[in-house]
Design a protein around this motif. Structure first.
Motif, PDB file in Angstrom:
ATOM      1  N   ALA A 186       0.813  -1.217   0.000  1.00  0.00           N
ATOM      2  CA  ALA A 186       0.000   0.000   0.000  1.00  0.00           C
ATOM      3  C   ALA A 186       0.848   1.269   0.000  1.00  0.00           C
ATOM      4  O   ALA A 186       0.637   2.179  -0.815  1.00  0.00           O
ATOM      5  CB  ALA A 186      -0.954  -0.004   1.192  1.00  0.00           C
ATOM      6  N   LYS A 187       1.824   1.351   0.886  1.00  0.00           N
ATOM      7  CA  LYS A 187       2.623   2.567   0.973  1.00  0.00           C
ATOM      8  C   LYS A 187       3.463   2.773  -0.277  1.00  0.00           C
ATOM      9  O   LYS A 187       3.589   3.905  -0.778  1.00  0.00           O
ATOM     10  CB  LYS A 187       3.511   2.527   2.224  1.00  0.00           C
ATOM     11  CG  LYS A 187       2.732   2.609   3.530  1.00  0.00           C
ATOM     12  CD  LYS A 187       3.657   2.581   4.740  1.00  0.00           C
ATOM     13  CE  LYS A 187       2.845   2.670   6.043  1.00  0.00           C
ATOM     14  NZ  LYS A 187       3.736   2.633   7.229  1.00  0.00           N
ATOM     15  N   ALA A 188       4.042   1.694  -0.805  1.00  0.00           N
ATOM     16  CA  ALA A 188       4.878   1.814  -1.992  1.00  0.00           C
ATOM     17  C   ALA A 188       4.050   2.205  -3.216  1.00  0.00           C
ATOM     18  O   ALA A 188       4.507   2.984  -4.063  1.00  0.00           O
ATOM     19  CB  ALA A 188       5.615   0.489  -2.247  1.00  0.00           C
ATOM     20  N   VAL A 189       2.835   1.684  -3.321  1.00  0.00           N
ATOM     21  CA  VAL A 189       1.966   2.047  -4.442  1.00  0.00           C
ATOM     22  C   VAL A 189       1.547   3.510  -4.328  1.00  0.00           C
ATOM     23  O   VAL A 189       1.509   4.237  -5.331  1.00  0.00           O
ATOM     24  CB  VAL A 189       0.740   1.112  -4.502  1.00  0.00           C
ATOM     25  CG1 VAL A 189      -0.333   1.686  -5.423  1.00  0.00           C
ATOM     26  CG2 VAL A 189       1.168  -0.268  -4.988  1.00  0.00           C
ATOM     27  N   TYR A 190       1.245   3.957  -3.129  1.00  0.00           N
ATOM     28  CA  TYR A 190       0.922   5.379  -2.949  1.00  0.00           C
ATOM     29  C   TYR A 190       2.080   6.248  -3.409  1.00  0.00           C
ATOM     30  O   TYR A 190       1.883   7.241  -4.127  1.00  0.00           O
ATOM     31  CB  TYR A 190       0.606   5.679  -1.487  1.00  0.00           C
ATOM     32  CG  TYR A 190       0.676   7.160  -1.170  1.00  0.00           C
ATOM     33  CD1 TYR A 190      -0.321   8.033  -1.604  1.00  0.00           C
ATOM     34  CD2 TYR A 190       1.768   7.702  -0.471  1.00  0.00           C
ATOM     35  CE1 TYR A 190      -0.243   9.395  -1.346  1.00  0.00           C
ATOM     36  CE2 TYR A 190       1.846   9.059  -0.211  1.00  0.00           C
ATOM     37  CZ  TYR A 190       0.839   9.905  -0.650  1.00  0.00           C
ATOM     38  OH  TYR A 190       0.916  11.249  -0.412  1.00  0.00           O
ATOM     39  N   GLN A 191       3.297   5.894  -3.019  1.00  0.00           N
ATOM     40  CA  GLN A 191       4.448   6.700  -3.402  1.00  0.00           C
ATOM     41  C   GLN A 191       4.664   6.674  -4.906  1.00  0.00           C
ATOM     42  O   GLN A 191       4.993   7.713  -5.520  1.00  0.00           O
ATOM     43  CB  GLN A 191       5.710   6.205  -2.687  1.00  0.00           C
ATOM     44  CG  GLN A 191       6.889   7.158  -2.803  1.00  0.00           C
ATOM     45  CD  GLN A 191       6.589   8.514  -2.213  1.00  0.00           C
ATOM     46  OE1 GLN A 191       6.289   8.646  -1.022  1.00  0.00           O
ATOM     47  NE2 GLN A 191       6.658   9.560  -3.037  1.00  0.00           N
ATOM     48  N   ALA A 192       4.452   5.505  -5.526  1.00  0.00           N
ATOM     49  CA  ALA A 192       4.591   5.426  -6.979  1.00  0.00           C
ATOM     50  C   ALA A 192       3.541   6.273  -7.684  1.00  0.00           C
ATOM     51  O   ALA A 192       3.836   6.969  -8.663  1.00  0.00           O
ATOM     52  CB  ALA A 192       4.491   3.965  -7.426  1.00  0.00           C
TER      53      ALA A 192
END
Length: 341
Positions: A186-192
Motif C-alpha cells: 500500500a505505501k509503496a503504491v501510494y508513493q509510486a
C-alpha cells in the motif's frame, strides 16, 4: 445579470448528515439523469466521499430543502489539501427548481466557505477556487460564469469498446508484473502514484502523513474496489508503474474503469504505459467487460492522451474546469513540466 443570493420563502438550508445519504444521492442522480442520461453516484460512493479524512459534513456541505421537505439543492466544498490553495466546489439543483436563485445561493455559500480557509494558506501563495461540470450541462456552466468563474482546462473521459481480445501486453525488458498485496504494497503504491503524477497539471506536493490516508480511503473504501485489479510493474525492487482499476465506472456499470495509470520518470517512453493498458484491457475482457474507461487531462503534460488514442480509446465525455481567484500570489500547483518538483 444580478445574482440572486436569497432563497424562496419557506425554503431552508442545513448541513448534510449521514442520515441524508439516500436523499442526496437521489437528488444528484436525478440531476445527472436529466442532463446527461445516467446516474453519477451511489450511496457507497457518496458515503466514501463524506467520510474522507478532513472532510466535515457540518462545515463542508449545504442542503436546500423546500417547504414539502424535498431536497432541491446540494453544495459541497473541499479544502482537505494542505495547504488548501485550490478549494474545490461542486453542487447541483433539482431541475424542477431552477431559476429560483438556489444555485446562486449555494455557489455564494461555497465561495464564503472557501474564504474561511485563507488563514491556513501562507500570505504569499495564490488561492483560487476550482469547480468542474460536464460540458453538456449548460445551466451549470452559465451559473459558474455569472459568479465570476471562467474555464481554464478540460478533462476527457476516454472509452474503448472491445469486440475481440486486446493485444497481449509487451512489457519492456527487465519489467515484471506482479499482483498487489494490500498489507505489503500500500505505501509503496501510494508513493509510486504520487511520483507518477508529479508531472500533471494541478499537482500539489503533500506530506506522506496527509496524503497516504486520503489515498487509501479514496481508492479502497469504495464498492468498485478490487485489489486483484491493481497491477504493479516492477524493475528490481522498485515499482516502475502502476495500473489501479475499479470493477466498474460510476457512470456505467458495464464498463471497467482505470482509476490511476502511472509510470515513473525513469521508465517512461519505453512502452510500459501501453503494456499496462493492454494488460488491464485483457483482464477486463476476460471478466466479461467489453468496455473500459479512464479520465485524462485534455492537455496532459506527459502525452498520455496520445497513448490512449493509439490503443483505440475515444472521447465519451468532456468536463470543464472553472477557476476564480480569491487571492493573488505564487501559484504552487504544477502548471507545466518545467515546474514539476
Amino acid at each position: 445579470m444580478t445574482k440572486k443570493e436569497s432563497l424562496p420563502q419557506g425554503f431552508l438550508t442545513r448541513p448534510a448528515t449521514m442520515d441524508d445519504l439516500e436523499n442526496t444521492v437521489n437528488l444528484i442522480n436525478y440531476f445527472t439523469n436529466h442532463y446527461i442520461g445516467h446516474n453519477e453516484t451511489s450511496i457507497p460512493n457518496l458515503r466514501r466521499d463524506w467520510e474522507t479524512p478532513g472532510f466535515k459534513l457540518e462545515n463542508d456541505t449545504c442542503l436546500v430543502i423546500n417547504p414539502q421537505g424535498e431536497f432541491v439543492g446540494y453544495q459541497e466544498v473541499w479544502t482537505i489539501n494542505n495547504p488548501p490553495v485550490h478549494p474545490y466546489i461542486w453542487g447541483c439543483v433539482h431541475p424542477h427548481f431552477e431559476s429560483m436563485g438556489i444555485g446562486s445561493y449555494l455557489l455564494t455559500w461555497g465561495e464564503k466557505r472557501a474564504h474561511q480557509e485563507l488563514s491556513r494558506v501562507s500570505q504569499d501563495l495564490r488561492v483560487a477556487i476550482w469547480a468542474d461540470t460536464d460540458d453538456r450541462i449548460e445551466p451549470a456552466k452559465r451559473l459558474l460564469e455569472e459568479h465570476g468563474l471562467y474555464p481554464i482546462r478540460y478533462a476527457l473521459r476516454m472509452m474503448i469498446e472491445m469486440s475481440a481480445p486486446p493485444p497481449k501486453p509487451d512489457f519492456p525488458k527487465d519489467i515484471f508484473l506482479r499482483s498487489y498485496n494490500p498489507k505489503r504494497d500500500a505505501k509503496a503504491v501510494y508513493q509510486a502514484d504520487n511520483d507518477a503524477f508529479r508531472d500533471h497539471f494541478g499537482f500539489i506536493e503533500e506530506s506522506f502523513e496527509d496524503g497516504f490516508p486520503k489515498f487509501i480511503h479514496y481508492f479502497t473504501n469504495d464498492e468498485t474496489y478490487d485489489p486483484t485489479l491493481w497491477f504493479i510493474a516492477t524493475s528490481g525492487d522498485e515499482i516502475a508503474g502502476i495500473c489501479l482499476c475499479n470493477k466498474w465506472s460510476n457512470d456505467d456499470r458495464d464498463a471497467g474503469y482505470i482509476a490511476s495509470l502511472g509510470v515513473r520518470r525513469p521508465w517512461r517512453k519505453k512502452g510500459l504505459g501501453m503494456a499496462l493498458l493492454n494488460h488491464a484491457f485483457g483482464e477486463f475482457y476476460r471478466r466479461g467487460k467489453r468496455k473500459v474507461s479512464l479520465d485524462v487531462d485534455a492537455e496532459n503534460l506527459t502525452g498520455a492522451l496520445r497513448l490512449y488514442k493509439k490503443v483505440g480509446m475515444r472521447v465519451s465525455r468532456k468536463f470543464v474546469r472553472y477557476e476564480k481567484e480569491l487571492r493573488p500570489g505564487k501559484e504552487i500547483s504544477v502548471q507545466s513540466l518545467d515546474e514539476t518538483p
